[in-house]
Design an enzyme around this catalytic site. Structure first.
Site, PDB file in Angstrom:
ATOM      1  N   ASN A  19       0.890  -1.190   0.070  1.00  0.00           N
ATOM      2  CA  ASN A  19      -0.045  -0.082   0.001  1.00  0.00           C
ATOM      3  C   ASN A  19       0.923   1.238   0.226  1.00  0.00           C
ATOM      4  OD1 ASN A  19      -1.644   2.265   1.036  1.00  0.00           O
ATOM      5  ND2 ASN A  19      -3.022   0.684   1.566  1.00  0.00           N
ATOM      6  N   HIS A  22       0.972   5.900   2.189  1.00  0.00           N
ATOM      7  CA  HIS A  22       1.942   6.664   3.014  1.00  0.00           C
ATOM      8  C   HIS A  22       2.978   7.597   2.331  1.00  0.00           C
ATOM      9  CE1 HIS A  22      -0.353   5.386   6.372  1.00  0.00           C
ATOM     10  NE2 HIS A  22      -0.424   4.192   5.814  1.00  0.00           N
ATOM     11  N   HIS A  55      -5.525   3.733  -1.770  1.00  0.00           N
ATOM     12  CA  HIS A  55      -6.900   4.042  -1.373  1.00  0.00           C
ATOM     13  C   HIS A  55      -7.245   5.451  -1.755  1.00  0.00           C
ATOM     14  CE1 HIS A  55      -9.850   4.284   2.191  1.00  0.00           C
ATOM     15  NE2 HIS A  55     -10.340   4.604   1.190  1.00  0.00           N
ATOM     16  N   ARG A  57      -9.276   8.088  -1.356  1.00  0.00           N
ATOM     17  CA  ARG A  57     -10.363   8.461  -0.115  1.00  0.00           C
ATOM     18  C   ARG A  57     -11.231   9.473  -0.686  1.00  0.00           C
ATOM     19  NH1 ARG A  57      -8.883   6.465   5.075  1.00  0.00           N
ATOM     20  NH2 ARG A  57     -10.521   7.458   5.979  1.00  0.00           N
ATOM     21  N   ARG A  61      -7.032  12.744   0.958  1.00  0.00           N
ATOM     22  CA  ARG A  61      -6.002  13.319   1.665  1.00  0.00           C
ATOM     23  C   ARG A  61      -4.338  12.537   1.523  1.00  0.00           C
ATOM     24  NH1 ARG A  61      -7.643   9.799   7.240  1.00  0.00           N
ATOM     25  NH2 ARG A  61      -9.724  10.775   6.879  1.00  0.00           N
ATOM     26  N   GLU A  82      -8.587   0.465  -3.580  1.00  0.00           N
ATOM     27  CA  GLU A  82      -9.561   0.356  -2.416  1.00  0.00           C
ATOM     28  C   GLU A  82     -10.369   1.614  -2.580  1.00  0.00           C
ATOM     29  OE1 GLU A  82      -5.996  -1.523   0.808  1.00  0.00           O
ATOM     30  OE2 GLU A  82      -6.943   0.615   1.109  1.00  0.00           O
ATOM     31  N   THR A 113      -8.240   3.223   8.243  1.00  0.00           N
ATOM     32  CA  THR A 113      -9.480   2.589   8.124  1.00  0.00           C
ATOM     33  C   THR A 113      -9.594   1.932   9.368  1.00  0.00           C
ATOM     34  OG1 THR A 113      -9.099   2.385   5.908  1.00  0.00           O
ATOM     35  CG2 THR A 113     -10.874   0.937   6.746  1.00  0.00           C
ATOM     36  N   GLU A 163     -11.103  -9.469   2.474  1.00  0.00           N
ATOM     37  CA  GLU A 163      -9.837  -9.197   3.300  1.00  0.00           C
ATOM     38  C   GLU A 163     -10.228  -9.172   4.801  1.00  0.00           C
ATOM     39  OE1 GLU A 163      -7.075  -6.152   1.612  1.00  0.00           O
ATOM     40  OE2 GLU A 163      -6.416  -5.658   3.604  1.00  0.00           O
ATOM     41  N   HIS A 206      -3.939  -4.772   7.561  1.00  0.00           N
ATOM     42  CA  HIS A 206      -3.967  -3.755   8.417  1.00  0.00           C
ATOM     43  C   HIS A 206      -2.959  -3.606   9.809  1.00  0.00           C
ATOM     44  CE1 HIS A 206      -5.281   0.159  10.170  1.00  0.00           C
ATOM     45  NE2 HIS A 206      -5.763   0.305   9.040  1.00  0.00           N
TER      46      HIS A 206
HETATM   47  N1  PXP Z   1      -5.924  -3.321   3.743  1.00  0.00           N
HETATM   48  C1  PXP Z   1      -7.043  -2.369   3.564  1.00  0.00           C
HETATM   49  C2  PXP Z   1      -8.071  -2.866   3.206  1.00  0.00           C
HETATM   50  C3  PXP Z   1      -6.558  -0.915   4.162  1.00  0.00           C
HETATM   51  O1  PXP Z   1      -7.414  -0.099   4.055  1.00  0.00           O
HETATM   52  C4  PXP Z   1      -5.391  -0.602   4.610  1.00  0.00           C
HETATM   53  C5  PXP Z   1      -4.941   0.677   5.147  1.00  0.00           C
HETATM   54  O2  PXP Z   1      -5.196   1.743   4.187  1.00  0.00           O
HETATM   55  C6  PXP Z   1      -4.251  -1.736   4.529  1.00  0.00           C
HETATM   56  C7  PXP Z   1      -4.555  -3.138   4.265  1.00  0.00           C
HETATM   57  C8  PXP Z   1      -2.924  -1.536   5.147  1.00  0.00           C
HETATM   58  O3  PXP Z   1      -2.822  -1.307   6.530  1.00  0.00           O
HETATM   59  P1  PXP Z   1      -1.291  -0.607   7.032  1.00  0.00           P
HETATM   60  O4  PXP Z   1      -1.239   0.625   6.402  1.00  0.00           O
HETATM   61  O5  PXP Z   1      -1.806  -0.183   8.362  1.00  0.00           O
HETATM   62  O6  PXP Z   1      -0.647  -1.467   6.836  1.00  0.00           O
END
Ligand code: PXP
Length: 272
Positions: A19, A22, A55, A57, A61, A82, A113, A163, A206
């Site tokens: 992901n 960040h 994602h 949003r 953001r 996402e 999330t 998921e 997550h």
């Molecule tokens: N899976 C989903 C569906 C998410 O929304 C997120 C965070 O945006 C993640 C995985 C990854 O989470 P993390 O950034 O905490 O590793």
């Protein structure tokens, strides 16, 4: 710990979706174009990541619409888009045609999330979204808690994948709360098994992390949260962002991908 080699060969380790939100958050802190989440996506794919997750949003953001367009144009790995279940997002997905979509809940005030999607309470709406997205060629996953009612609803909605939200387990891991960790891991295991028994492909993500680079794990401490979840044989994909990008500050992005992949491989081997 860091691993020297490129990722270890295995047949059954979970795929890794990285992901990149960040990286966009860091870019947006100064409002310019650096660092680029699209460049980061290219780099993680070159390093061996299986999937690029992002994602978009409602408040934009982190990831922006122009990032989505550039990701679609330039990234050769499958994109996992996402999004919240809104008409705006469904229309953008239909235009973008990502390989994968993960439908997530979205609250404006949340930092990340925080919970799973409420599927059981809005089954018709989710089913309609699944049909629409399948017609757009996307493999749909629903991001839900390890709650049997939600898992059964996901199957009834016609989503091929779920998921499971690992946030509660990850928080227990960070707190080193052994009882909560065992409880949350058992819930995840049961949820994954139920999902598989209903014919769903099962993913997890997550808050998952590694031990810090250079820190030797004391014998009385648990393995990393990534290890503990990757060891569950029903996990076909892991989606990891925050801790992987954080790890990359110390070891570089390509090495961070290799370290998370190696952790998943070693977890599966240990479980055999
Ligand atoms: N899976 C989903 C569906 C998410 O929304 C997120 C965070 O945006 C993640 C995985 C990854 O989470 P993390 O950034 O905490 O590793």
């Amino acid at each position: 710990m860091t691993y020297a080699g490129s990722h270890l060969a295995t047949n059954d380790a979970p795929l890794l979706g990285v992901n990149i939100d960040h990286v966009a958050t860091l870019r947006n802190a100064r409002g310019g174009d650096f660092p680029s989440p699209v460049e980061a996506a290219r780099l993680v794919v070159d390093a061996g990541a299986d999937i690029v997750t992002f994602h978009l949003r409602e408040d934009r953001r982190h990831i922006r619409d122009d990032d989505v367009a550039r990701l679609r144009e330039t990234i050769r790995a499958p994109l996992n888009f996402e999004a919240a279940v809104t008409d705006e997002m469904l229309a953008i997905i239909e235009r973008t045609r990502p390989e994968h979509v993960c439908l997530v809940p979205e609250r404006r005030q949340e930092v990340t999330t925080e919970g799973g999607l409420e599927v059981a309470g809005q089954l018709a709406r989710i089913r309609e979204a699944c049909v629409r997205l399948a017609e757009a060629g996307a493999r749909v996953s629903l991001f839900i808690g390890a709650d049997p009612a939600q898992i059964e609803a996901a199957a009834a909605a016609g989503a091929p994948c779920i998921e499971l939200h690992t946030g509660a387990f990850a928080n227990a891991w960070w707190a080193r709360d052994a009882q909560a960790m065992a409880h949350e891991l058992a819930r995840l295991r049961e949820g994954l098994r139920l999902g598989r028994s209903l014919g769903l492909r099962t993913h997890a993500g997550h808050g998952l992390a590694l031990w810090s680079p250079g820190v030797e794990r004391p014998a009385d401490e648990p393995p990393s949260s990534t290890h503990m979840v990757a060891a569950l044989p029903e996990v076909a994909e892991l989606h990891i962002g925050h801790a992987l990008v954080g790890h990359a500050l110390f070891v570089g992005l390509a090495q961070a991908v290799r370290d998370f992949q190696a952790e998943a491989v070693l977890a599966r081997r240990a479980g055999r």
